[in-house]
Design a protein around this motif. Structure first.
Motif, short mmCIF file in Angstrom:
data_model
loop_
_atom_site.label_atom_id
_atom_site.label_comp_id
_atom_site.label_asym_id
_atom_site.label_seq_id
_atom_site.Cartn_x
_atom_site.Cartn_y
_atom_site.Cartn_z
N LEU A 64 -13.42 -18.30 -5.57
CA LEU A 64 -13.75 -18.85 -4.26
C LEU A 64 -12.55 -19.46 -3.52
CD1 LEU A 64 -17.26 -20.49 -4.68
CD2 LEU A 64 -16.64 -18.50 -3.30
N LYS A 65 -11.56 -19.92 -4.24
CA LYS A 65 -10.41 -20.56 -3.58
C LYS A 65 -9.39 -19.54 -3.09
CE LYS A 65 -10.86 -24.80 -6.32
NZ LYS A 65 -10.20 -25.70 -7.32
N ALA A 66 -9.56 -18.28 -3.43
CA ALA A 66 -8.62 -17.25 -2.99
C ALA A 66 -8.76 -17.01 -1.49
CB ALA A 66 -8.89 -15.94 -3.74
N PRO A 67 -7.67 -16.71 -0.79
CA PRO A 67 -7.75 -16.44 0.65
C PRO A 67 -8.51 -15.14 0.93
CG PRO A 67 -5.56 -15.96 -0.17
CD PRO A 67 -6.29 -16.62 -1.29
N LEU A 68 -9.16 -15.08 2.08
CA LEU A 68 -9.91 -13.89 2.45
C LEU A 68 -8.98 -12.70 2.66
CD1 LEU A 68 -12.59 -15.31 4.89
CD2 LEU A 68 -13.07 -13.83 2.96
N GLU A 69 -9.43 -11.54 2.19
CA GLU A 69 -8.74 -10.30 2.48
C GLU A 69 -9.76 -9.18 2.58
OE1 GLU A 69 -6.03 -9.89 -0.84
OE2 GLU A 69 -7.42 -8.54 -1.87
N LEU A 70 -9.40 -8.15 3.32
CA LEU A 70 -10.29 -7.00 3.52
C LEU A 70 -9.65 -5.79 2.86
CD1 LEU A 70 -12.79 -5.68 4.74
CD2 LEU A 70 -11.50 -5.43 6.90
N ARG A 71 -10.33 -5.27 1.86
CA ARG A 71 -9.81 -4.12 1.12
C ARG A 71 -10.39 -2.84 1.69
NH1 ARG A 71 -10.77 -7.11 -4.77
NH2 ARG A 71 -9.17 -8.73 -4.46
N LEU A 72 -9.51 -1.97 2.16
CA LEU A 72 -9.91 -0.73 2.82
C LEU A 72 -9.46 0.47 2.00
CD1 LEU A 72 -9.01 -1.07 6.62
CD2 LEU A 72 -11.27 -1.24 5.60
N GLU A 73 -10.38 1.40 1.75
CA GLU A 73 -9.96 2.65 1.14
C GLU A 73 -9.05 3.41 2.10
OE1 GLU A 73 -13.50 3.67 -2.03
OE2 GLU A 73 -13.60 4.62 -0.05
N SER A 74 -8.10 4.14 1.55
CA SER A 74 -7.10 4.82 2.38
C SER A 74 -7.67 5.95 3.21
CB SER A 74 -5.97 5.35 1.50
OG SER A 74 -6.45 6.29 0.54
N ARG A 75 -8.94 6.32 3.00
CA ARG A 75 -9.56 7.35 3.84
C ARG A 75 -9.96 6.84 5.21
NH1 ARG A 75 -14.46 9.22 1.47
NH2 ARG A 75 -14.49 7.33 0.19
N PHE A 76 -9.93 5.52 5.42
CA PHE A 76 -10.16 5.01 6.76
C PHE A 76 -9.02 5.46 7.67
CE2 PHE A 76 -13.09 2.04 4.74
CZ PHE A 76 -14.07 1.88 5.72
N PRO A 77 -9.32 5.81 8.92
CA PRO A 77 -8.26 6.21 9.85
C PRO A 77 -7.23 5.10 10.04
CG PRO A 77 -10.44 6.75 10.73
CD PRO A 77 -10.66 5.90 9.52
N ALA A 78 -5.98 5.48 10.22
CA ALA A 78 -4.91 4.51 10.45
C ALA A 78 -5.20 3.67 11.67
CB ALA A 78 -3.58 5.24 10.57
N GLU A 79 -5.84 4.26 12.69
CA GLU A 79 -6.15 3.53 13.92
C GLU A 79 -7.13 2.39 13.64
OE1 GLU A 79 -4.89 7.65 14.71
OE2 GLU A 79 -6.48 6.76 13.46
N THR A 80 -8.06 2.63 12.72
CA THR A 80 -9.02 1.58 12.36
C THR A 80 -8.30 0.41 11.69
OG1 THR A 80 -10.85 3.14 12.11
CG2 THR A 80 -11.05 1.05 10.94
N ALA A 81 -7.43 0.71 10.75
CA ALA A 81 -6.68 -0.36 10.07
C ALA A 81 -5.84 -1.15 11.06
CB ALA A 81 -5.80 0.24 8.98
N ALA A 82 -5.19 -0.46 11.98
CA ALA A 82 -4.34 -1.14 12.95
C ALA A 82 -5.15 -2.08 13.84
CB ALA A 82 -3.60 -0.11 13.80
N GLU A 83 -6.34 -1.64 14.26
CA GLU A 83 -7.17 -2.47 15.12
C GLU A 83 -7.72 -3.67 14.37
OE1 GLU A 83 -9.27 -4.04 18.31
OE2 GLU A 83 -7.55 -2.68 18.19
N LEU A 84 -8.07 -3.49 13.10
CA LEU A 84 -8.55 -4.62 12.30
C LEU A 84 -7.44 -5.65 12.09
CD1 LEU A 84 -10.66 -2.61 9.71
CD2 LEU A 84 -11.55 -4.13 11.49
N LEU A 85 -6.22 -5.18 11.91
CA LEU A 85 -5.09 -6.10 11.81
C LEU A 85 -4.93 -6.90 13.11
CD1 LEU A 85 -2.35 -4.00 9.97
CD2 LEU A 85 -3.28 -6.20 9.20
N ARG A 86 -5.08 -6.22 14.23
CA ARG A 86 -4.94 -6.90 15.52
C ARG A 86 -5.97 -7.99 15.68
NH1 ARG A 86 -6.94 -7.49 20.31
NH2 ARG A 86 -8.78 -6.19 19.88
N ARG A 87 -7.16 -7.79 15.12
CA ARG A 87 -8.23 -8.78 15.24
C ARG A 87 -8.11 -9.91 14.21
NH1 ARG A 87 -13.67 -5.28 16.91
NH2 ARG A 87 -12.55 -3.66 18.06
N GLY A 88 -7.09 -9.88 13.39
CA GLY A 88 -6.83 -10.99 12.49
C GLY A 88 -7.27 -10.81 11.06
#
Length: 574
Positions: free
Chosen positions: A509-533
């Motif tokens: 529970l004390k670990a910082p939040l992270e979002l683990r994405l399989e590499s089959r997600f489009p690169a554009e999706t990962a980039a937009e999620l990064l932009r949103r924080g």
């Protein structure tokens, strides 16, 4: 245009008309299918698979673990839930652990063990719904235990990963390290002591397991190692049979296991999601991923803030599952920004699972576990099964927290399992009644759990997945893939998957939040999620975790099923 990430795997669903089973282990699936072929029902098939997985997936489940299940009765169109969650020993107090030098619950050893409840669920399900003798259903498992079976790559890797843990317990090491700490796939594993334990359960029943020879053996082994679990703790255990939790979602009823299972999380997430329109989108769109991840964070925060064993904690289950609460909670979602510090709302691993349906339309969604990989790492000599570490993994070492340790208390569970029906035409919205503590627990064969007059609608889906805190997240993604995006069973379980970490396990529970994405997600999706924080961590194309099982009921009595390609499972039908 179809997103290529959704069509990058050549797999396909399986179709059948006379019954179907799906599990994460081929020998278990075959055993379940054989039961259906001999005229057994879905519960019979599930119990055969439960026994075989206890033998062939010993690092994940077994007689020393716990279990939850949902059973759909096609004749009465009712859903019944089973809770095999064992409590902490009566000697397990916060003061005692702290006096022993623990600042957090121990993750391994006898001080991490809770009463094993899985056997109680196996036997209670059979007593209520089974149609074949249990000796017949468990014969394949007993044969595999006594004569041996060739281990697969998954079990070989897990033996290597847990070798140091297993080596600390002589009984466990004698069974699982007999071929060395790094066995090759195909190595034959024998466990004749486990075969004898199954036969002892067949001979003596629940009374024998919880009050007879095996109970005494468990208590003696615990005492010899300085543990807290006693034969008296075993004798006090009772299975709960009850009306499951239920909510509505876009014309369907979704059923889940009640606290101390965290199935409520999935239902709360669906309530939150119901207020958003997903038409014209896909599961890899950044808007969809962002929305689902933010919904996950809110529901998990509520679970961490409010839920515990209903016998000890007045958990606000009905309020958390109300549509009004969902409407208020949606205001906490920012469509453009990730919430990396979610809090509870204002109120008025490792496991295996499987599913089965039969020719009559009866269905079972079943999940059982010894908690973490190889459980507590301790085996009762002469029994062949490992004990769970559910108490050590689940409790908070606090007397004030809703999920704080207390004698005889059950920890909140990651285990949960779901089932979906279609709301009958003209039927009103169901409430969220049900679950232990609601007045509908049915421990003695009466009450709502056995009421044949209730109509929960026609079966649509039965599914689940193992994977600790990933379970509600991955179940949500599978359900959305089917109910919102119209995917077939295989595409629903094989679609690119995300996991938001941490979840509810106290150790994380004390670990910082992270979002683990399989590499089959489009690169554009990962980039937009990064932009949103979002804080992203990429994982392999099929490495987000889970082993989702799903069976859909189609028109004309056809079943469509699939097993997750991430874990080598199999779906088979007749």
């Amino acid at each position: 245009m179809i997103d290529p990430a959704l069509t990058s795997d050549p797999g396909r669903p399986v179709w059948a008309r006379n019954g179907m089973v799906a599990s994460g282990q081929p020998l278990a699936t075959a055993a379940g299918l054989e039961v259906l072929a001999r005229g057994g029902n879905a519960v019979d098939a599930a119990l055969a698979m439960a026994a075989v997985t206890s033998v062939t997936m010993p690092e994940m489940c077994g007689l020393g673990g716990d279990a939850f299940a949902l059973v759909y009765d096609a004749r009465t169109r009712t859903v019944t839930a089973f809770n095999g969650s064992g409590p902490a020993p009566m000697a397990a107090t916060v003061e005692r652990y702290r006096a022993a030098g623990h600042t957090e619950m121990p993750f391994e050893g006898w001080w991490s063990v809770a009463v094993p409840g899985a056997v109680g669920v196996y036997l209670e399900m059979h007593a209520r719904f089974g149609s074949k003798p249990l000796e017949e259903l468990w014969a394949p498992a007993i044969r595999y235990a006594r004569e041996g079976f060739p281990i697969d790559a998954r079990l070989a890797a897990n033996i290597a990963a847990g070798a140091a843990k297993l080596a600390q317990d002589p009984a466990a090491a004698a069974v699982f390290l007999a071929a060395g700490p790094q066995p090759k796939p195909g190595t034959v594993l024998k466990n004749p002591d486990l075969a004898r334990s199954f036969e002892r359960v067949l001979a003596d029943g629940a009374e024998g397991f919880y009050k007879g020879e095996l109970a005494r053996a468990i208590g003696d082994a615990s005492r010899a190692a300085g543990g807290l679990l006693t034969a008296e703790d075993m004798a006090a255990f009772e299975v709960e049979v009850y009306r499951p939790l239920v909510t509505t979602y876009r014309g369907y009823r979704v059923f889940e296991t009640a606290p101390p299972s965290q199935g409520l999380i999935l239902l709360e997430m669906l309530n939150l999601l119901e207020g958003f329109d997903l038409a014209g989108q896909s599961p890899t769109d950044p808007d969809v991923v962002h929305l689902l991840v933010e919904i996950k964070k809110l529901a998990f925060a509520d679970r961490n803030a409010y839920l515990g064993d209903p016998r000890f904690v007045q958990a606000p289950v009905e309020r958390l599952l109300s549509k009004e609460y969902a409407a208020r909670r949606r205001r906490d979602i920012d469509p453009e920004r990730a919430n990396n510090a979610p809090a509870g709302g204002e109120l008025d691993g490792d496991t295996t699972s499987f599913v089965a349906v039969d020719a009559e339309g009866n269905a079972v969604s079943f999940i059982h576990s010894i908690s973490a990989l190889w459980g507590a790492g301790v085996m009762v000599p002469g029994t062949g099964f490992l004990m769970n570490n559910r108490a050590g993994r689940g409790f908070v070492l606090s007397e004030e927290h809703p999920n704080g340790l207390a004698p005889g208390k059950r920890t909140m569970h990651t285990l949960n399992t779901y089932l979906v029906t279609r709301i009958p035409a003209g039927d009103g919205e169901p409430g969220t009644a049900g679950g232990p503590g609601s007045g509908e627990t049915d421990g003695g064969g009466t009450g709502d759990a056995a009421n044949p007059a209730r109509d929960d609608g026609e079966l649509v889906l039965v599914g689940n997945t193992p994977g600790g805190d990933g379970q509600p997240q991955w179940n949500l993604q599978v359900l959305v893939n089917v109910l919102d995006f119209g995917m077939n069973a295989y595409r629903a379980v094989a679609a690119p998957r995300w996991t938001s970490f941490p979840g509810t396990d106290p150790i994380n529970l004390k670990a910082p939040l992270e979002l683990r994405l399989e590499s089959r997600f489009p690169a554009e999706t990962a980039a937009e999620l990064l932009r949103r924080g979002h804080v992203l961590r990429g994982v392999g194309p099929w490495a987000a975790g889970g082993s989702a099982m799903l069976i859909r009921v189609l028109e004309d009595g056809v079943y469509e099923g699939a097993a997750d390609p991430r874990d080598g499972g199999v779906a088979l039908g007749l």
